[in-house]
Design a protein around this motif. Structure first.
Motif, mmCIF file in Angstrom:
data_model
loop_
_atom_site.group_PDB
_atom_site.id
_atom_site.type_symbol
_atom_site.label_atom_id
_atom_site.label_comp_id
_atom_site.label_asym_id
_atom_site.label_seq_id
_atom_site.Cartn_x
_atom_site.Cartn_y
_atom_site.Cartn_z
ATOM 1 N N ILE A 82 -58.798 -20.871 15.218
ATOM 2 C CA ILE A 82 -60.269 -20.862 15.187
ATOM 3 C C ILE A 82 -60.818 -22.157 15.794
ATOM 4 N N ALA A 83 -60.092 -23.252 15.600
ATOM 5 C CA ALA A 83 -60.539 -24.549 16.124
ATOM 6 C C ALA A 83 -60.476 -24.616 17.647
ATOM 7 N N GLY A 84 -59.991 -23.556 18.289
ATOM 8 C CA GLY A 84 -59.866 -23.559 19.749
ATOM 9 C C GLY A 84 -60.888 -22.691 20.471
ATOM 10 N N PHE A 85 -61.885 -22.174 19.753
ATOM 11 C CA PHE A 85 -62.926 -21.370 20.411
ATOM 12 C C PHE A 85 -63.945 -22.271 21.093
ATOM 13 N N PRO A 86 -64.645 -21.759 22.128
ATOM 14 C CA PRO A 86 -64.506 -20.471 22.803
ATOM 15 C C PRO A 86 -63.151 -20.308 23.500
ATOM 16 N N ARG A 87 -62.654 -19.057 23.501
ATOM 17 C CA ARG A 87 -61.378 -18.709 24.106
ATOM 18 C C ARG A 87 -61.507 -17.417 24.894
ATOM 19 N N TYR A 88 -60.512 -17.214 25.769
ATOM 20 C CA TYR A 88 -60.387 -15.915 26.430
ATOM 21 C C TYR A 88 -59.645 -14.984 25.479
ATOM 22 N N ILE A 89 -60.280 -13.862 25.134
ATOM 23 C CA ILE A 89 -59.640 -12.873 24.262
ATOM 24 C C ILE A 89 -59.372 -11.629 25.100
ATOM 25 N N GLY A 93 -61.763 -9.042 26.955
ATOM 26 C CA GLY A 93 -61.827 -9.141 28.415
ATOM 27 C C GLY A 93 -62.707 -10.267 28.919
ATOM 28 N N SER A 94 -63.101 -11.190 28.025
ATOM 29 C CA SER A 94 -63.857 -12.352 28.507
ATOM 30 C C SER A 94 -63.694 -13.537 27.554
ATOM 31 N N VAL A 95 -64.219 -14.666 28.015
ATOM 32 C CA VAL A 95 -64.239 -15.852 27.164
ATOM 33 C C VAL A 95 -65.403 -15.693 26.195
ATOM 34 N N VAL A 96 -65.120 -15.837 24.914
ATOM 35 C CA VAL A 96 -66.165 -15.653 23.906
ATOM 36 C C VAL A 96 -66.185 -16.805 22.905
ATOM 37 N N ALA A 97 -67.381 -17.035 22.363
ATOM 38 C CA ALA A 97 -67.514 -17.947 21.234
ATOM 39 C C ALA A 97 -67.206 -17.142 19.966
ATOM 40 N N LEU A 98 -67.190 -17.821 18.818
ATOM 41 C CA LEU A 98 -66.811 -17.142 17.579
ATOM 42 C C LEU A 98 -67.675 -15.926 17.270
ATOM 43 N N ASP A 99 -68.995 -16.029 17.535
ATOM 44 C CA ASP A 99 -69.872 -14.918 17.135
ATOM 45 C C ASP A 99 -69.539 -13.620 17.871
ATOM 46 N N GLN A 100 -69.241 -13.728 19.168
ATOM 47 C CA GLN A 100 -68.918 -12.499 19.900
ATOM 48 C C GLN A 100 -67.527 -11.970 19.537
ATOM 49 N N MET A 101 -66.618 -12.875 19.197
ATOM 50 C CA MET A 101 -65.318 -12.429 18.707
ATOM 51 C C MET A 101 -65.521 -11.658 17.393
ATOM 52 N N ILE A 102 -66.402 -12.171 16.546
ATOM 53 C CA ILE A 102 -66.672 -11.519 15.258
ATOM 54 C C ILE A 102 -67.268 -10.126 15.472
ATOM 55 N N GLN A 103 -68.157 -10.010 16.439
ATOM 56 C CA GLN A 103 -68.726 -8.682 16.745
ATOM 57 C C GLN A 103 -67.618 -7.695 17.102
ATOM 58 N N ILE A 139 -59.894 -26.889 21.860
ATOM 59 C CA ILE A 139 -60.210 -26.023 22.998
ATOM 60 C C ILE A 139 -59.347 -26.430 24.195
ATOM 61 N N ASP A 140 -58.878 -25.427 24.943
ATOM 62 C CA ASP A 140 -58.058 -25.715 26.122
ATOM 63 C C ASP A 140 -58.728 -25.116 27.355
ATOM 64 N N VAL A 141 -59.435 -25.964 28.086
ATOM 65 C CA VAL A 141 -60.193 -25.459 29.243
ATOM 66 C C VAL A 141 -59.307 -25.222 30.462
ATOM 67 N N THR A 142 -58.006 -25.476 30.302
ATOM 68 C CA THR A 142 -57.093 -25.168 31.404
ATOM 69 C C THR A 142 -56.122 -24.053 30.999
ATOM 70 N N ALA A 143 -56.408 -23.411 29.859
ATOM 71 C CA ALA A 143 -55.483 -22.400 29.324
ATOM 72 C C ALA A 143 -55.194 -21.271 30.314
ATOM 73 N N ASP A 144 -56.211 -20.837 31.027
ATOM 74 C CA ASP A 144 -56.045 -19.726 31.975
ATOM 75 C C ASP A 144 -57.193 -19.790 32.983
ATOM 76 N N ALA A 145 -57.143 -18.889 33.956
ATOM 77 C CA ALA A 145 -58.151 -18.909 35.022
ATOM 78 C C ALA A 145 -59.557 -18.675 34.458
ATOM 79 N N HIS A 146 -59.656 -17.851 33.403
ATOM 80 C CA HIS A 146 -60.964 -17.548 32.812
ATOM 81 C C HIS A 146 -61.596 -18.810 32.206
ATOM 82 N N MET A 147 -60.783 -19.566 31.492
ATOM 83 C CA MET A 147 -61.301 -20.788 30.865
ATOM 84 C C MET A 147 -61.669 -21.827 31.926
ATOM 85 N N LYS A 148 -60.848 -21.902 32.960
ATOM 86 C CA LYS A 148 -61.158 -22.861 34.039
ATOM 87 C C LYS A 148 -62.499 -22.525 34.672
ATOM 88 N N GLU A 149 -62.699 -21.231 34.912
ATOM 89 C CA GLU A 149 -63.942 -20.799 35.546
ATOM 90 C C GLU A 149 -65.139 -21.118 34.635
#
Ligand code: HEC
Length: 260
Positions: A82-89, A93-103, A139-149
């Protein structure tokens, strides 16, 4: 109200920054504000919203076990995750903050997702984030192409002048002027470990008598500074959250925060 002062100041077109003033947070509060702050630190009014969120997590997602299952992590790994959000889920299919993950987790449990701007979501997302209290933002902003973008997009959004006054977030929150003041208010360094901006929202704002999420706090700055308002949960908004969360990487999460 002090926010009104900022606004009228900007409307008058005079962004006066008194630099060279000691950046001591307490100076930006009146004596009465200070007394209220000390008192509320003991007993944050937002604690009750967070407590409500615990019940909502149980009924909507099946508690921590249900959340861990949805995220595909073990219950032991849930808090640091949880401490790593926003993440690509991937399932979203996109990078989301906690609220959209919860939805998405609500939907997966056959529930109708709460609106991003609703008291239920405020409570539920605050509670979920509070599970990571004491963890460091990872948070890892280099985790994948989505996070980098998203990191790059967030940087552009932060630095672009988008308002009637020609201001960007960076105009006020940049290294060369943070700690100086806009009238009575200190311009906060969003990466400062003492401000710990990203790790402290949702936070209770004393001046507004309410709890707000980080994205809602961004919108308040947009309103005050006459920047075009970015919708909650939009790509630009999540990107901004990515960028600002990364500024506070490594600082401890402490929800709910207490702010002026
Ligand atoms: C006109 C100057 C100005 C602009 C432009 C501005 N801010 Fe702010 N911001 C402030 C001030 C002043 C505060 C502190 C207010 C207070 O103490 O109540 C603040 C507070 C914040 C906080 C809360 C920090 C904390 O205490 O945790 C965040 C987050 C934030 N701003 C983000 C943004 C973002 C994102 C943008 C661009 C969309 C932006 N700001 C644009 C002046 C500005």
């Amino acid at each position: 109200m002090k926010t009104a002062t900022v606004k009228s100041l900007l409307l008058a077109g005079t962004l006066v920054l008194a630099s060279g003033v000691q950046a001591e947070e307490k100076l930006s509060m009146t004596e009465a504000d200070k007394a209220m702050y000390e008192e509320m630190l003991e007993n944050n009014p937002a604690d009750v919203y967070v407590a409500e969120g615990e019940e909502l997590l149980e009924s909507q997602i099946g508690g921590e076990a249900g959340l861990a299952k949805f995220l595909g992590v073990s219950e032991d790994d849930l808090y640091p995750y949880i401490a790593g959000f926003p993440r690509y889920i991937k399932s979203i299919g996109s990078v989301v903050a906690l609220d959209q993950m919860i939805q998405a987790a609500q939907a997966a449990n056959g529930k109708t997702p709460y609106k991003l701007k609703s008291p239920e979501m405020d409570s539920l997302s605050a509670y979920v984030k509070s599970l990571a209290n004491g963890q460091k933002i990872n948070i890892d902003v280099t985790a994948d192409a989505h996070m980098k973008e998203m990191f790059e997009l967030g940087k552009v959004t932060f630095e672009t002048r988008r308002g009637g006054r020609g201001l960007a977030c960076l105009s006020c929150h940049s290294a060369d002027i943070v700690g100086s003041r806009l009238r009575m208010q200190i311009l906060p360094d969003l990466g400062d470990p003492k401000v710990k901006a990203a790790g402290t929202w949702p936070a209770y704002r004393m001046t507004k008598g309410k709890m707000f999420t980080l994205q809602q706090r961004f919108q308040q700055c947009m309103n005050n500074a006459l920047l075009a308002k970015i919708p909650l949960g939009s790509k630009d908004m999540v990107a901004l959250e990515v960028y600002i969360t990364n500024m506070a990487k490594g600082s401890e999460i402490a929800i709910p925060g207490l702010k002026r």
